[in-house]
Design an enzyme around this catalytic site. Structure first.
Site, PDB file in Angstrom:
ATOM      1  N   CYS A  37      72.829 -19.899  37.992  1.00  0.00           N
ATOM      2  CA  CYS A  37      72.750 -21.280  37.497  1.00  0.00           C
ATOM      3  C   CYS A  37      71.311 -21.711  37.277  1.00  0.00           C
ATOM      4  O   CYS A  37      70.932 -22.851  37.563  1.00  0.00           O
ATOM      5  CB  CYS A  37      73.455 -22.262  38.431  1.00  0.00           C
ATOM      6  SG  CYS A  37      75.207 -21.964  38.591  1.00  0.00           S
ATOM      7  N   LYS A  51      76.132 -24.747  52.271  1.00  0.00           N
ATOM      8  CA  LYS A  51      75.008 -23.806  52.361  1.00  0.00           C
ATOM      9  C   LYS A  51      74.348 -23.845  53.729  1.00  0.00           C
ATOM     10  O   LYS A  51      73.451 -23.061  54.024  1.00  0.00           O
ATOM     11  CB  LYS A  51      73.977 -24.117  51.278  1.00  0.00           C
ATOM     12  CG  LYS A  51      74.561 -23.917  49.877  1.00  0.00           C
ATOM     13  CD  LYS A  51      73.514 -23.972  48.819  1.00  0.00           C
ATOM     14  CE  LYS A  51      74.115 -24.203  47.451  1.00  0.00           C
ATOM     15  NZ  LYS A  51      74.392 -22.962  46.725  1.00  0.00           N
ATOM     16  N   HIS A 107      67.777 -25.367  39.409  1.00  0.00           N
ATOM     17  CA  HIS A 107      69.212 -25.071  39.275  1.00  0.00           C
ATOM     18  C   HIS A 107      69.786 -25.984  38.191  1.00  0.00           C
ATOM     19  O   HIS A 107      69.312 -27.110  38.020  1.00  0.00           O
ATOM     20  CB  HIS A 107      69.863 -25.364  40.629  1.00  0.00           C
ATOM     21  CG  HIS A 107      71.298 -24.972  40.747  1.00  0.00           C
ATOM     22  ND1 HIS A 107      72.328 -25.721  40.249  1.00  0.00           N
ATOM     23  CD2 HIS A 107      71.868 -23.897  41.340  1.00  0.00           C
ATOM     24  CE1 HIS A 107      73.488 -25.133  40.534  1.00  0.00           C
ATOM     25  NE2 HIS A 107      73.237 -24.019  41.192  1.00  0.00           N
ATOM     26  N   ASP A 146      65.923 -31.843  45.342  1.00  0.00           N
ATOM     27  CA  ASP A 146      67.152 -31.067  45.468  1.00  0.00           C
ATOM     28  C   ASP A 146      66.968 -30.149  46.671  1.00  0.00           C
ATOM     29  O   ASP A 146      66.271 -29.141  46.599  1.00  0.00           O
ATOM     30  CB  ASP A 146      67.379 -30.279  44.173  1.00  0.00           C
ATOM     31  CG  ASP A 146      68.420 -29.176  44.319  1.00  0.00           C
ATOM     32  OD1 ASP A 146      68.972 -28.999  45.422  1.00  0.00           O
ATOM     33  OD2 ASP A 146      68.656 -28.475  43.323  1.00  0.00           O
ATOM     34  N   GLN A 194      68.718 -25.708  48.894  1.00  0.00           N
ATOM     35  CA  GLN A 194      68.203 -24.508  49.571  1.00  0.00           C
ATOM     36  C   GLN A 194      67.123 -24.855  50.584  1.00  0.00           C
ATOM     37  O   GLN A 194      66.589 -23.952  51.241  1.00  0.00           O
ATOM     38  CB  GLN A 194      67.626 -23.518  48.543  1.00  0.00           C
ATOM     39  CG  GLN A 194      68.610 -23.056  47.486  1.00  0.00           C
ATOM     40  CD  GLN A 194      69.722 -22.177  48.047  1.00  0.00           C
ATOM     41  OE1 GLN A 194      69.612 -21.627  49.146  1.00  0.00           O
ATOM     42  NE2 GLN A 194      70.802 -22.052  47.305  1.00  0.00           N
TER      43      GLN A 194
HETATM   44  N1  PMP Z   1      70.541 -26.832  43.714  1.00  0.00           N
HETATM   45  C1  PMP Z   1      70.270 -25.632  44.209  1.00  0.00           C
HETATM   46  C2  PMP Z   1      68.835 -25.237  44.427  1.00  0.00           C
HETATM   47  C3  PMP Z   1      71.322 -24.779  44.563  1.00  0.00           C
HETATM   48  O1  PMP Z   1      71.046 -23.564  45.069  1.00  0.00           O
HETATM   49  C4  PMP Z   1      72.653 -25.199  44.361  1.00  0.00           C
HETATM   50  C5  PMP Z   1      73.827 -24.303  44.699  1.00  0.00           C
HETATM   51  N2  PMP Z   1      73.722 -22.998  44.185  1.00  0.00           N
HETATM   52  C6  PMP Z   1      72.874 -26.467  43.844  1.00  0.00           C
HETATM   53  C7  PMP Z   1      71.793 -27.255  43.532  1.00  0.00           C
HETATM   54  C8  PMP Z   1      74.257 -26.996  43.595  1.00  0.00           C
HETATM   55  O2  PMP Z   1      74.945 -27.170  44.779  1.00  0.00           O
HETATM   56  P1  PMP Z   1      76.507 -27.475  44.788  1.00  0.00           P
HETATM   57  O3  PMP Z   1      77.135 -26.474  43.872  1.00  0.00           O
HETATM   58  O4  PMP Z   1      76.907 -27.296  46.199  1.00  0.00           O
HETATM   59  O5  PMP Z   1      76.688 -28.870  44.290  1.00  0.00           O
END
Ligand code: PMP
Length: 407
Positions: free
Chosen positions: A365, A227, A124, A201, A204
């Site tokens: 993203c 999430k 991401h 990270d 997910q």
């Molecule tokens: N890493 C991953 C794998 C994600 O799916 C996301 C959210 N789509 C993020 C980071 C970023 O999370 P946040 O926008 O809640 O900071």
């Protein structure tokens, strides 16, 4: 699982009981953000209705109650991640703030010209861009380990990307686009054998798997409350205590100091050192409630349910002519990405919405991952614990409609 009653789960989510464009809502966008059960909504409103106050500062009764509830959420997160101690858990705005904090306070001071930060092609943007920012400043670079055509990270291929100059490794636990599980424990072991710290990270990971940071062995693990059925704008970073102890603050302000004077200031220990300013108090309390809720169901039960939904979706969607699944590794967690011949993902998303089916379309993203699969975007169905096989049937029927319209 006979003990798992998905209808009883669904009944706890007020938002799910509505029609969209005259059709029952089929919510398949939990990887972007999950819906909230009544207990979480209640925990947030209870805070504001009954005991809200600023934390950590007051001696009055409400401040003591708010502080106790806030710190109880920290205990909950520590237990949930199997962190050795609650002080190893820092409350932040989410995964994005966590990676930025680690980039600034941990990686930046260790980085020199020519150094490398190793990630993977499936990350991401929030697990790429913060490293690029510090790398650019120091003349270092971010290197991406390859993924297979099925969307997997192979340990040997990853390890082959580690060099003498690798100073830090940052990898997802689970891909937000492909649903792939990464071999985190193996990568951490290989990294540590070479003295390289690893951030995971877990944005997910946490919603779909039981996480044990000590078993994974990672140095940092971060996730976002929204999430995992909690409020948005809140998340947590776990860090190994020895590392947190040596890290400078990320932001300065109230609540993170020991003593301030115009001759200079000294800082509190972790976690307070990294929690400058008034946090989202009710949000953190809601995050704790969400985790307690999901723990009560059991992450293994959640994982098994979502795995069954994912397998069924892969099979059913895979049978629709013109559909190509992106990410076909076995044992995926709750995420199915696909493209359709001759149809832009945006049109898929719009037509599905007309059928009451909410999916995500776009690059999620993860533009480098789109480049890897040579697609501009995908449509993505992602599951929460409240989804059913009937939701998948509705998705497939709607996708059939897309195919029909685009002939
Ligand atoms: N890493 C991953 C794998 C994600 O799916 C996301 C959210 N789509 C993020 C980071 C970023 O999370 P946040 O926008 O809640 O900071």
């Amino acid at each position: 699982d006979a003990a798992f009653d998905v209808e009883a789960i669904r009944a706890q989510f007020p938002v799910l009981a509505q029609a969209i464009r005259g059709k029952p809502l089929v919510y398949l966008d939990s990887a972007a953000s999950a819906q909230k059960p009544e207990v979480v909504i209640q925990a947030v409103t209870d805070c504001y209705r009954h005991y809200y106050s600023n934390i950590h500062r007051g001696v009055h009764t409400l401040s003591e109650r708010s502080t106790a509830a806030f710190e109880r959420a920290r205990d909950t997160v520590a237990r949930f991640l199997n962190a050795p101690h609650a002080h190893d858990v820092i409350f932040l705005r989410g995964t994005t703030e966590a990676t930025n904090l680690v980039a600034h306070s941990f990686v930046r001071p260790r980085l020199h010209a020519g150094d490398e930060i190793l990630v993977t092609e499936l990350e991401h943007h929030s697990n790429i861009v913060p490293w690029q920012l510090v790398a650019a400043e120091k003349g270092a670079k971010v290197v991406a380990a390859p993924i297979s055509d099925r969307g997997e990270v192979d340990v040997d291929a990853f390890v082959a990307c580690i060099t003498e100059r690798t100073r830090f490794i940052a990898i997802a636990h689970v891909s937000n686009v492909l649903g792939t599980l990464l071999p985190v424990a193996e990568i951490v072991a290989a990294a540590h054998a070479r003295g390289i710290p690893v951030l995971v990270d877990g944005a997910q990971g946490v919603p779909h798997l039981a996480v044990d940071v000590q078993a994974l062995g990672c140095d940092f693990y971060c996730f976002s409350s929204h999430k995992v059925y909690g409020p948005s704008g809140v998340g947590a970073l776990y860090g190994r205590r020895e590392l947190l102890a040596g890290m400078p603050p990320y932001q300065g302000g109230g609540g993170m100091i020991r003593r301030v004077s115009f001759k200079g200031s000294t800082f509190a220990d972790a976690p307070e050192r990294f929690e400058a300013g008034t946090p989202d108090i009710a949000g953190v309390i809601g995050c704790g409630a969400a985790i307690e809720w999901v723990e009560a169901i059991g992450l293994d039960v959640v994982a098994a349910h979502e795995h069954a939904l994912t397998e069924y979706t892969m099979q059913r969607l895979g049978e629709v002519p013109g559909v190509r699944l992106i990410g076909t590794a076995p044992g995926k967690a709750g995420v199915v990405s696909f493209v359709m011949d001759g149809v832009h993902p945006h049109d898929i998303g719009t037509i599905l919405d007309g059928e009451g089916v909410a999916v995500r379309v776009g690059h999620h993203c993860a533009q480098p991952l789109m480049d890897r699969f040579e697609v501009p975007a995908t449509a993505r169905a992602s599951f929460g614990v409240y989804n059913t096989l009937a939701d998948v049937d509705a998705l497939v029927a709607a996708v059939e409609k897309v195919r029909h319209w685009f002939g």
